[in-house]
Design a protein around this motif. Structure first.
Motif, PDB file in Angstrom:
ATOM      1  N   LEU A  58       0.851  -1.195   0.000  1.00 25.68           N
ATOM      2  CA  LEU A  58       0.000   0.000   0.000  1.00 25.68           C
ATOM      3  C   LEU A  58       0.885   1.242   0.000  1.00 25.68           C
ATOM      4  CD1 LEU A  58      -2.988   1.104   0.479  1.00 25.68           C
ATOM      5  CD2 LEU A  58      -2.329   1.284   2.881  1.00 25.68           C
ATOM      6  N   ILE A  59       0.492   2.220  -0.812  1.00 24.14           N
ATOM      7  CA  ILE A  59       1.199   3.510  -0.813  1.00 24.14           C
ATOM      8  C   ILE A  59       0.300   4.550  -0.153  1.00 24.14           C
ATOM      9  CG2 ILE A  59       1.881   5.420  -2.353  1.00 24.14           C
ATOM     10  CD1 ILE A  59       3.097   3.389  -4.229  1.00 24.14           C
ATOM     11  N   LEU A  60       0.899   5.401   0.681  1.00 17.39           N
ATOM     12  CA  LEU A  60       0.173   6.562   1.197  1.00 17.39           C
ATOM     13  C   LEU A  60       0.718   7.800   0.490  1.00 17.39           C
ATOM     14  CD1 LEU A  60       0.156   5.931   5.082  1.00 17.39           C
ATOM     15  CD2 LEU A  60      -1.448   5.085   3.352  1.00 17.39           C
ATOM     16  N   ALA A  61      -0.133   8.484  -0.245  1.00 15.22           N
ATOM     17  CA  ALA A  61       0.267   9.734  -0.896  1.00 15.22           C
ATOM     18  C   ALA A  61      -0.010  10.847   0.104  1.00 15.22           C
ATOM     19  CB  ALA A  61      -0.537   9.947  -2.173  1.00 15.22           C
ATOM     20  N   PHE A  62       1.042  11.331   0.767  1.00 11.40           N
ATOM     21  CA  PHE A  62       0.876  12.225   1.906  1.00 11.40           C
ATOM     22  C   PHE A  62       1.496  13.585   1.571  1.00 11.40           C
ATOM     23  CE2 PHE A  62       2.380  13.166   6.469  1.00 11.40           C
ATOM     24  CZ  PHE A  62       1.159  13.702   6.831  1.00 11.40           C
ATOM     25  N   GLY A  63       0.674  14.492   1.075  1.00 18.82           N
ATOM     26  CA  GLY A  63       1.203  15.807   0.714  1.00 18.82           C
ATOM     27  C   GLY A  63       0.187  16.607  -0.087  1.00 18.82           C
ATOM     28  N   GLY A  64       0.674  17.634  -0.749  1.00 24.49           N
ATOM     29  CA  GLY A  64      -0.186  18.467  -1.591  1.00 24.49           C
ATOM     30  C   GLY A  64      -0.481  17.777  -2.920  1.00 24.49           C
ATOM     31  N   GLY A  65      -0.981  18.543  -3.863  1.00 23.54           N
ATOM     32  CA  GLY A  65      -1.371  17.991  -5.158  1.00 23.54           C
ATOM     33  C   GLY A  65      -0.203  17.391  -5.931  1.00 23.54           C
ATOM     34  N   VAL A  66       0.995  17.929  -5.725  1.00 25.84           N
ATOM     35  CA  VAL A  66       2.160  17.389  -6.442  1.00 25.84           C
ATOM     36  C   VAL A  66       2.423  15.952  -5.993  1.00 25.84           C
ATOM     37  CG1 VAL A  66       4.681  17.590  -6.606  1.00 25.84           C
ATOM     38  CG2 VAL A  66       3.247  19.604  -6.972  1.00 25.84           C
ATOM     39  N   VAL A  67       2.465  15.757  -4.678  1.00 24.63           N
ATOM     40  CA  VAL A  67       2.683  14.400  -4.142  1.00 24.63           C
ATOM     41  C   VAL A  67       1.530  13.488  -4.563  1.00 24.63           C
ATOM     42  CG1 VAL A  67       2.713  13.039  -2.013  1.00 24.63           C
ATOM     43  CG2 VAL A  67       4.122  15.092  -2.197  1.00 24.63           C
ATOM     44  N   GLY A  68       0.299  13.992  -4.451  1.00 25.90           N
ATOM     45  CA  GLY A  68      -0.874  13.170  -4.784  1.00 25.90           C
ATOM     46  C   GLY A  68      -0.842  12.703  -6.228  1.00 25.90           C
ATOM     47  N   ASP A  69      -0.525  13.624  -7.144  1.00 28.43           N
ATOM     48  CA  ASP A  69      -0.506  13.266  -8.568  1.00 28.43           C
ATOM     49  C   ASP A  69       0.637  12.298  -8.893  1.00 28.43           C
ATOM     50  OD1 ASP A  69      -2.632  14.950  -8.901  1.00 28.43           O
ATOM     51  OD2 ASP A  69      -1.737  16.162 -10.480  1.00 28.43           O
ATOM     52  N   LEU A  70       1.810  12.587  -8.330  1.00 29.97           N
ATOM     53  CA  LEU A  70       2.995  11.755  -8.625  1.00 29.97           C
ATOM     54  C   LEU A  70       2.877  10.374  -7.973  1.00 29.97           C
ATOM     55  CD1 LEU A  70       6.131  11.780  -9.637  1.00 29.97           C
ATOM     56  CD2 LEU A  70       6.581  12.068  -7.209  1.00 29.97           C
ATOM     57  N   ALA A  71       2.553  10.354  -6.689  1.00 31.23           N
ATOM     58  CA  ALA A  71       2.457   9.072  -5.969  1.00 31.23           C
ATOM     59  C   ALA A  71       1.304   8.251  -6.550  1.00 31.23           C
ATOM     60  CB  ALA A  71       2.255   9.312  -4.480  1.00 31.23           C
ATOM     61  N   GLY A  72       0.208   8.933  -6.908  1.00 32.50           N
ATOM     62  CA  GLY A  72      -0.937   8.233  -7.508  1.00 32.50           C
ATOM     63  C   GLY A  72      -0.552   7.631  -8.855  1.00 32.50           C
ATOM     64  N   PHE A  73       0.237   8.368  -9.629  1.00 40.38           N
ATOM     65  CA  PHE A  73       0.654   7.822 -10.934  1.00 40.38           C
ATOM     66  C   PHE A  73       1.630   6.663 -10.745  1.00 40.38           C
ATOM     67  CE2 PHE A  73       3.040   7.613 -14.915  1.00 40.38           C
ATOM     68  CZ  PHE A  73       1.977   7.415 -15.783  1.00 40.38           C
TER      69      PHE A  73
ATOM     70  N   ALA B  36       1.609   4.649  -8.208  1.00 38.07           N
ATOM     71  CA  ALA B  36       0.771   3.518  -7.768  1.00 38.07           C
ATOM     72  C   ALA B  36       0.016   2.912  -8.952  1.00 38.07           C
ATOM     73  CB  ALA B  36      -0.220   3.987  -6.694  1.00 38.07           C
ATOM     74  N   ALA B  37      -0.430   3.766  -9.853  1.00 37.95           N
ATOM     75  CA  ALA B  37      -1.206   3.278 -11.008  1.00 37.95           C
ATOM     76  C   ALA B  37      -0.370   2.414 -11.944  1.00 37.95           C
ATOM     77  CB  ALA B  37      -1.768   4.471 -11.788  1.00 37.95           C
ATOM     78  N   THR B  38       0.928   2.671 -11.973  1.00 34.76           N
ATOM     79  CA  THR B  38       1.752   2.045 -13.006  1.00 34.76           C
ATOM     80  C   THR B  38       2.742   1.012 -12.471  1.00 34.76           C
ATOM     81  OG1 THR B  38       3.112   4.035 -12.802  1.00 34.76           O
ATOM     82  CG2 THR B  38       1.633   3.915 -14.695  1.00 34.76           C
ATOM     83  N   PHE B  39       3.192   1.161 -11.217  1.00 33.57           N
ATOM     84  CA  PHE B  39       4.204   0.241 -10.695  1.00 33.57           C
ATOM     85  C   PHE B  39       3.594  -1.161 -10.569  1.00 33.57           C
ATOM     86  CE2 PHE B  39       6.866  -1.600  -7.290  1.00 33.57           C
ATOM     87  CZ  PHE B  39       8.103  -1.409  -7.871  1.00 33.57           C
TER      88      PHE B  39
ATOM     89  N   ARG C  26      -2.285  -0.636  -4.659  1.00 32.18           N
ATOM     90  CA  ARG C  26      -3.288   0.192  -3.980  1.00 32.18           C
ATOM     91  C   ARG C  26      -2.641   1.427  -3.328  1.00 32.18           C
ATOM     92  NH1 ARG C  26      -5.605  -4.542  -0.449  1.00 32.18           N
ATOM     93  NH2 ARG C  26      -3.447  -5.151  -0.754  1.00 32.18           N
ATOM     94  N   TYR C  27      -3.414   2.500  -3.246  1.00 29.64           N
ATOM     95  CA  TYR C  27      -2.903   3.684  -2.558  1.00 29.64           C
ATOM     96  C   TYR C  27      -4.036   4.436  -1.878  1.00 29.64           C
ATOM     97  CZ  TYR C  27      -4.461   7.068  -6.170  1.00 29.64           C
ATOM     98  OH  TYR C  27      -5.204   7.850  -7.002  1.00 29.64           O
ATOM     99  N   ILE C  28      -3.625   5.234  -0.884  1.00 27.44           N
ATOM    100  CA  ILE C  28      -4.581   6.073  -0.145  1.00 27.44           C
ATOM    101  C   ILE C  28      -4.104   7.515  -0.264  1.00 27.44           C
ATOM    102  CG2 ILE C  28      -5.305   6.688   2.214  1.00 27.44           C
ATOM    103  CD1 ILE C  28      -5.371   3.700   2.868  1.00 27.44           C
ATOM    104  N   GLN C  29      -5.039   8.420  -0.465  1.00 25.31           N
ATOM    105  CA  GLN C  29      -4.684   9.841  -0.510  1.00 25.31           C
ATOM    106  C   GLN C  29      -4.851  10.448   0.884  1.00 25.31           C
ATOM    107  OE1 GLN C  29      -3.500  11.796  -2.894  1.00 25.31           O
ATOM    108  NE2 GLN C  29      -4.237  11.132  -4.903  1.00 25.31           N
ATOM    109  N   ILE C  30      -3.778  11.078   1.374  1.00 24.15           N
ATOM    110  CA  ILE C  30      -3.883  11.871   2.615  1.00 24.15           C
ATOM    111  C   ILE C  30      -3.422  13.289   2.252  1.00 24.15           C
ATOM    112  CG2 ILE C  30      -3.288  12.020   5.072  1.00 24.15           C
ATOM    113  CD1 ILE C  30      -2.398   9.084   4.913  1.00 24.15           C
ATOM    114  N   PRO C  31      -4.339  14.090   1.718  1.00 25.31           N
ATOM    115  CA  PRO C  31      -3.946  15.400   1.186  1.00 25.31           C
ATOM    116  C   PRO C  31      -3.674  16.409   2.301  1.00 25.31           C
ATOM    117  CG  PRO C  31      -6.323  15.083   0.991  1.00 25.31           C
ATOM    118  CD  PRO C  31      -5.767  13.791   1.521  1.00 25.31           C
TER     119      PRO C  31
END
Ligand SMILES: NC(=O)c1ccc[n+]([C@@H]2O[C@H](COP(=O)([O-])OP(=O)(O)OC[C@H]3O[C@@H](n4cnc5c(N)ncnc54)[C@H](O)[C@@H]3O)[C@@H](O)[C@H]2O)c1
Length: 358
Positions: free
Chosen positions: A100-115, A117-120, A125-130
């Motif tokens: 599991l990935i936690l995307a913990f930050g602003g929109g930059v972290v959310g977009d990068l970590a989410g991408f 997670a989507a591709t690795f 799975r990932y969770i957004q903690i904006p």
């Protein structure tokens, strides 16, 4: 107080929880939806310095194996280079598909970590903690994840939804003021397109004394609008485009000034006022609407006007917009506050919607 929403899509349903200090109970929430051990937090150095130690300690005390990946703060980190560094660190950690990935930050972290997670490994799975206002009301919801290319923003991306979004408004206490107001531009956008009640509340609120108190409700209302729009039009073929109110001119301003002079929110603020002033002059929008928007923008320390820019420069930048169709551009206009619609405009007529002097 806990606000709970659910994003309901045909292929997935996931919760959005909004609660002051939820960061302290996050392990309990994660435990409910994740039954493996390995968690990787992706964050930036600003957020990391302030909050990561407590989060890691908390997760470890629940028996999770925790790893942390730090990126440099700022838009430059949404790059292929940083993405590759993140992939390499995930490989070093030995991440498998069960992780599991936690995307913990602003929109930059959310977009990068989410991408990432989507591709690795074809998706983990990932969770957004904006942690920024913009991320809490906008980018963490709806599954858009992306990185930039040197030739443009968000050119490589996907729709990939998180398992959950956990929003803690108390994290905004440390957000630098400029980013707070930047996020307020998007709040005002939601109010303009869908929620006159929110618009009136923002007009009444005293930002110095009431803000902490009202921010919880603001976040809830914006998330609710976004999730309803996403449910209705996940892939942005219709209704979701309403979220682009102010963005056609806003993006053009950002591009025309090389992304240096205005933040995204500031550019959108100018875009919302200018397009509304013009559509009001054309008899499309109720009189007085642009002035109301201006009043709110000024209240939240946002600009509403550009001084002396050649409209040809903006038209050129608008024509480069990746959201434009071959000969047309979809403009979002207001009939009045809270009532928005889309208008297809021929590119050759776009000048009609720009002021001579903005
Ligand atoms: N995916 C989407 O649907 C979507 C929607 C809108 C915007 N975006 C993207 O979001 C990005 C902008 O996001 P942003 O405005 O959050 O920028 P950001 O992630 O760069 O955060 C802004 C700054 O605030 C700092 N910060 C964040 N939270 C903090 C906190 N709680 N305390 C102290 N500092 C904190 C960050 O370190 C950074 O310096 C852009 O890349 C944009 O393309 C994506």
């Amino acid at each position: 107080m806990l606000y709970k929403l659910e994003v309901k899509l045909p292929q997935k349903i996931y919760p959005i929880l909004i609660k002051k200090d939820i960061i302290k109970d996050i392990c309990y929430e994660i435990n409910k939806i994740y039954n493996s051990k390995r968690i990787t937090i992706i964050t930036d150095q600003n957020v990391g310095k302030l909050y990561v130690k407590a989060l890691v300690d908390n997760l470890k005390s629940y028996g999770f194996d925790v790893y942390t990946i730090f990126i440099e703060p700022g838009e430059n980190s949404k790059s292929i280079k940083v993405l590759t560094d993140v992939y390499n660190q995930l490989l070093d950690i030995g991440i498998t598909r069960k992780a599991l990935i936690l995307a913990f930050g602003g929109g930059v972290v959310g977009d990068l970590a989410g991408f990432a997670a989507a591709t690795f490994l074809r998706g983990i799975r990932y969770i957004q903690i904006p942690t920024s206002l913009l991320a809490q009301i906008d980018s963490s919801i709806g599954g858009k994840v992306a990185v930039n290319l040197p030739r443009g923003k968000n050119l490589i991306g996907n729709f990939y939804h998180p398992e959950a979004v956990f929003i803690d408004p108390s994290l905004l206490k440390t957000l630098p003021r400029r980013f707070l107001y930047d996020g307020m531009a998007e709040v005002i956008k939601y109010a303009c397109i869908k929620d006159i009640d929110l618009f009136n509340k923002l007009m009444e609120v005293d930002i110095e004394t009431d803000f902490d108190f009202i921010i919880h409700e603001i976040i809830y209302r914006c998330c609710n609008i976004k999730k309803e729009i996403v449910e209705y039009d996940e892939k942005e073929s219709g209704e979701r485009m309403l979220l682009n109110f102010g963005h056609t001119i806003g993006h053009a301003i950002e591009r025309a000034f090389n992304y240096e002079r205005f933040t995204h929110g500031e550019a959108v603020a100018i875009g919302m006022y200018c397009i509304t002033k013009k559509s009001e002059d054309m008899g499309i929008t109720k009189k007085g609407t642009a002035d109301s928007i201006k009043e709110l923008l000024v209240k939240f320390k946002l600009p509403y006007k550009l001084y002396q820019i050649d409209s040809d420069i903006l038209i050129e930048a608008i024509n480069l917009d990746k959201k434009s169709e071959d000969d047309y551009i979809n403009l979002v206009l207001l009939r009045e506050i809270g009532n928005s619609f889309m208008k297809k405009v021929k590119k050759e007529d776009i000048h009609l919607f720009l002021q001579n002097e903005m």
